[in-house]
Design a protein around this motif. Structure first.
Motif, PDB file in Angstrom:
ATOM      1  N   SER A  53       0.868  -1.231  -0.107  1.00 27.04           N
ATOM      2  CA  SER A  53      -0.007   0.034  -0.027  1.00 27.04           C
ATOM      3  C   SER A  53       0.709   1.310   0.096  1.00 27.04           C
ATOM      4  O   SER A  53       0.657   2.373  -0.672  1.00 27.04           O
ATOM      5  N   PHE A  54       1.990   1.371   1.009  1.00 23.43           N
ATOM      6  CA  PHE A  54       2.909   2.495   0.800  1.00 23.43           C
ATOM      7  C   PHE A  54       3.565   2.533  -0.601  1.00 23.43           C
ATOM      8  O   PHE A  54       3.484   3.558  -1.037  1.00 23.43           O
ATOM      9  N   ILE A  55       3.924   1.459  -1.097  1.00 24.90           N
ATOM     10  CA  ILE A  55       4.453   1.735  -2.560  1.00 24.90           C
ATOM     11  C   ILE A  55       3.628   2.319  -3.660  1.00 24.90           C
ATOM     12  O   ILE A  55       4.007   2.993  -4.226  1.00 24.90           O
ATOM     13  N   ILE A  56       2.469   1.699  -3.554  1.00 28.78           N
ATOM     14  CA  ILE A  56       1.361   2.280  -4.567  1.00 28.78           C
ATOM     15  C   ILE A  56       1.040   3.760  -4.232  1.00 28.78           C
ATOM     16  O   ILE A  56       1.112   4.402  -5.101  1.00 28.78           O
ATOM     17  N   ASN A  57       0.925   4.194  -3.014  1.00 27.90           N
ATOM     18  CA  ASN A  57       0.379   5.289  -2.654  1.00 27.90           C
ATOM     19  C   ASN A  57       1.654   6.512  -2.452  1.00 27.90           C
ATOM     20  O   ASN A  57       1.076   7.643  -2.715  1.00 27.90           O
ATOM     21  N   LYS A  58       2.712   5.945  -2.080  1.00 29.77           N
ATOM     22  CA  LYS A  58       3.670   7.166  -1.708  1.00 29.77           C
ATOM     23  C   LYS A  58       4.802   6.839  -2.200  1.00 29.77           C
ATOM     24  O   LYS A  58       5.919   7.750  -2.169  1.00 29.77           O
ATOM     25  N   GLU A  60       8.490   4.346  -3.516  1.00 32.03           N
ATOM     26  CA  GLU A  60       9.434   3.148  -3.178  1.00 32.03           C
ATOM     27  C   GLU A  60       9.902   3.227  -1.888  1.00 32.03           C
ATOM     28  O   GLU A  60       9.974   4.349  -1.174  1.00 32.03           O
ATOM     29  N   ILE A  61      10.314   2.150  -0.938  1.00 37.35           N
ATOM     30  CA  ILE A  61      10.562   2.014   0.121  1.00 37.35           C
ATOM     31  C   ILE A  61      12.150   1.924   0.212  1.00 37.35           C
ATOM     32  O   ILE A  61      12.817   0.951  -0.327  1.00 37.35           O
ATOM     33  N   PRO A  62      12.914   3.021   0.881  1.00 38.44           N
ATOM     34  CA  PRO A  62      14.711   2.858   0.904  1.00 38.44           C
ATOM     35  C   PRO A  62      15.167   1.636   1.431  1.00 38.44           C
ATOM     36  O   PRO A  62      14.419   1.301   2.512  1.00 38.44           O
ATOM     37  N   ALA A  63      15.968   1.066   0.950  1.00 37.67           N
ATOM     38  CA  ALA A  63      16.737   0.000   1.555  1.00 37.67           C
ATOM     39  C   ALA A  63      16.772   0.200   3.203  1.00 37.67           C
ATOM     40  O   ALA A  63      17.156   1.240   3.351  1.00 37.67           O
ATOM     41  N   GLY A  64      16.724  -0.760   3.958  1.00 42.51           N
ATOM     42  CA  GLY A  64      16.849  -0.546   5.373  1.00 42.51           C
ATOM     43  C   GLY A  64      15.685   0.290   6.339  1.00 42.51           C
ATOM     44  O   GLY A  64      15.757   0.428   7.571  1.00 42.51           O
ATOM     45  N   MET A  65      14.653   0.552   5.574  1.00 40.96           N
ATOM     46  CA  MET A  65      13.776   1.524   6.087  1.00 40.96           C
ATOM     47  C   MET A  65      12.305   0.449   6.412  1.00 40.96           C
ATOM     48  O   MET A  65      11.995  -0.615   5.711  1.00 40.96           O
ATOM     49  N   TYR A  66      11.483   0.411   7.607  1.00 38.33           N
ATOM     50  CA  TYR A  66      10.601   0.105   7.868  1.00 38.33           C
ATOM     51  C   TYR A  66       9.183   1.165   7.395  1.00 38.33           C
ATOM     52  O   TYR A  66       9.424   2.211   7.204  1.00 38.33           O
ATOM     53  N   VAL A  67       8.135   0.484   7.149  1.00 36.41           N
ATOM     54  CA  VAL A  67       6.952   1.016   6.921  1.00 36.41           C
ATOM     55  C   VAL A  67       6.122   0.984   8.152  1.00 36.41           C
ATOM     56  O   VAL A  67       5.722  -0.155   8.724  1.00 36.41           O
ATOM     57  N   HIS A  81      -2.129   6.383   7.413  1.00 34.99           N
ATOM     58  CA  HIS A  81      -1.705   5.656   8.749  1.00 34.99           C
ATOM     59  C   HIS A  81      -0.168   4.944   8.417  1.00 34.99           C
ATOM     60  O   HIS A  81       0.255   4.656   9.567  1.00 34.99           O
ATOM     61  N   LEU A  82       0.488   5.213   7.558  1.00 33.65           N
ATOM     62  CA  LEU A  82       1.712   4.506   7.162  1.00 33.65           C
ATOM     63  C   LEU A  82       2.848   5.698   7.282  1.00 33.65           C
ATOM     64  O   LEU A  82       2.488   6.654   6.518  1.00 33.65           O
ATOM     65  N   TRP A  83       3.987   5.141   7.824  1.00 38.10           N
ATOM     66  CA  TRP A  83       5.044   6.247   7.535  1.00 38.10           C
ATOM     67  C   TRP A  83       6.361   5.494   7.499  1.00 38.10           C
ATOM     68  O   TRP A  83       6.481   4.422   7.954  1.00 38.10           O
ATOM     69  N   LEU A  84       7.386   6.306   6.906  1.00 35.26           N
ATOM     70  CA  LEU A  84       8.418   5.441   6.695  1.00 35.26           C
ATOM     71  C   LEU A  84       9.560   5.899   8.246  1.00 35.26           C
ATOM     72  O   LEU A  84       9.433   6.993   8.708  1.00 35.26           O
ATOM     73  N   GLY A  85      10.258   4.832   8.577  1.00 33.06           N
ATOM     74  CA  GLY A  85      11.185   5.058   9.562  1.00 33.06           C
ATOM     75  C   GLY A  85      12.232   4.146   9.668  1.00 33.06           C
ATOM     76  O   GLY A  85      12.170   2.958   9.076  1.00 33.06           O
ATOM     77  N   THR A  86      13.254   4.361  10.385  1.00 32.01           N
ATOM     78  CA  THR A  86      14.353   3.260  10.770  1.00 32.01           C
ATOM     79  C   THR A  86      13.743   2.381  11.856  1.00 32.01           C
ATOM     80  O   THR A  86      12.881   2.657  12.575  1.00 32.01           O
ATOM     81  N   PRO A  87      14.482   1.269  11.778  1.00 35.10           N
ATOM     82  CA  PRO A  87      14.253   0.181  12.987  1.00 35.10           C
ATOM     83  C   PRO A  87      14.245   0.995  14.214  1.00 35.10           C
ATOM     84  O   PRO A  87      13.519   0.899  15.224  1.00 35.10           O
TER      85      PRO A  87
END
Length: 175
Positions: A53-58, A60-67, A81-87
């Motif tokens: 859902s994140f990929i479709i709407n916002k 690509e997800i950078p390597a090492g990042m969490y949704v 309700h989704l955001w990118l963050g580090t572990p």
């Protein structure tokens, strides 16, 4: 042939997402993992539904990042309700929202768990024991005298790693 092979990832996600207002969780209606996260397969590649859902709407997800979920609902696929963050960000979020088990409360709940009330048989009384208690003492004595663990293992029909584990557990008990 897979009847969904012609569908895009966006179409697969849309098919399993309820039409709800943007301010509420959109629970995944497709296949679920035991940990509560949804999963979708596209072109033989599995995606966690919230990541798809994140990929479709916002994007690509950078390597090492969490949704991460602002709603803390693992089945939610609402991009609002989704955001990118580090572990590390994800752990800070968990602690800030008091979802981290900690301190005496956690240790007391573990102690009270039925799992820890069972007295498992130890040593040669255990059903999978490979050596007797007397043989265990012989093995420890031989390791302490400098014998090669691999050769000790051959004498007793066990692996070198089993000999090492017997010796390490003996060392732990001495401290």
């Amino acid at each position: 042939m897979n009847k969904d092979a012609h569908l895009t990832l966006a179409q697969l996600v849309a098919r399993n997402t309820p039409a709800l207002p943007k301010d509420v969780c959109w629970p995944w209606n497709g296949t679920m993992l035991s940990n509560g996260y949804g999963v979708v397969k596209h072109k033989r590649k599995p995606y966690k539904a919230h990541r798809a859902s994140f990929i479709i709407n916002k994007g690509e997800i950078p390597a090492g990042m969490y949704v991460c979920h602002s709603c803390d609902n693992p089945s939610c696929v609402n991009p609002n309700h989704l955001w990118l963050g580090t572990p590390k960000d994800n752990m800070h979020d968990k602690v800030a929202k008091d979802r981290q088990s900690k301190g005496s409360f956690h240790s007391e709940s573990v102690k009270k768990s039925d799992l820890f009330k069972i007295n498992f048989p130890k040593g040669e009384r255990h059903g999978h024991a490979k050596v007797t208690d007397a043989q265990r003492h012989e093995i420890i004595d031989r390791v302490n005298s400098g014998d090669v663990q691999r050769l000790i293992g051959l004498d007793y029909g066990i692996t070198q790693s089993a000999v090492s584990a017997i010796w390490r557990n003996h060392q732990k008990g001495m401290k």
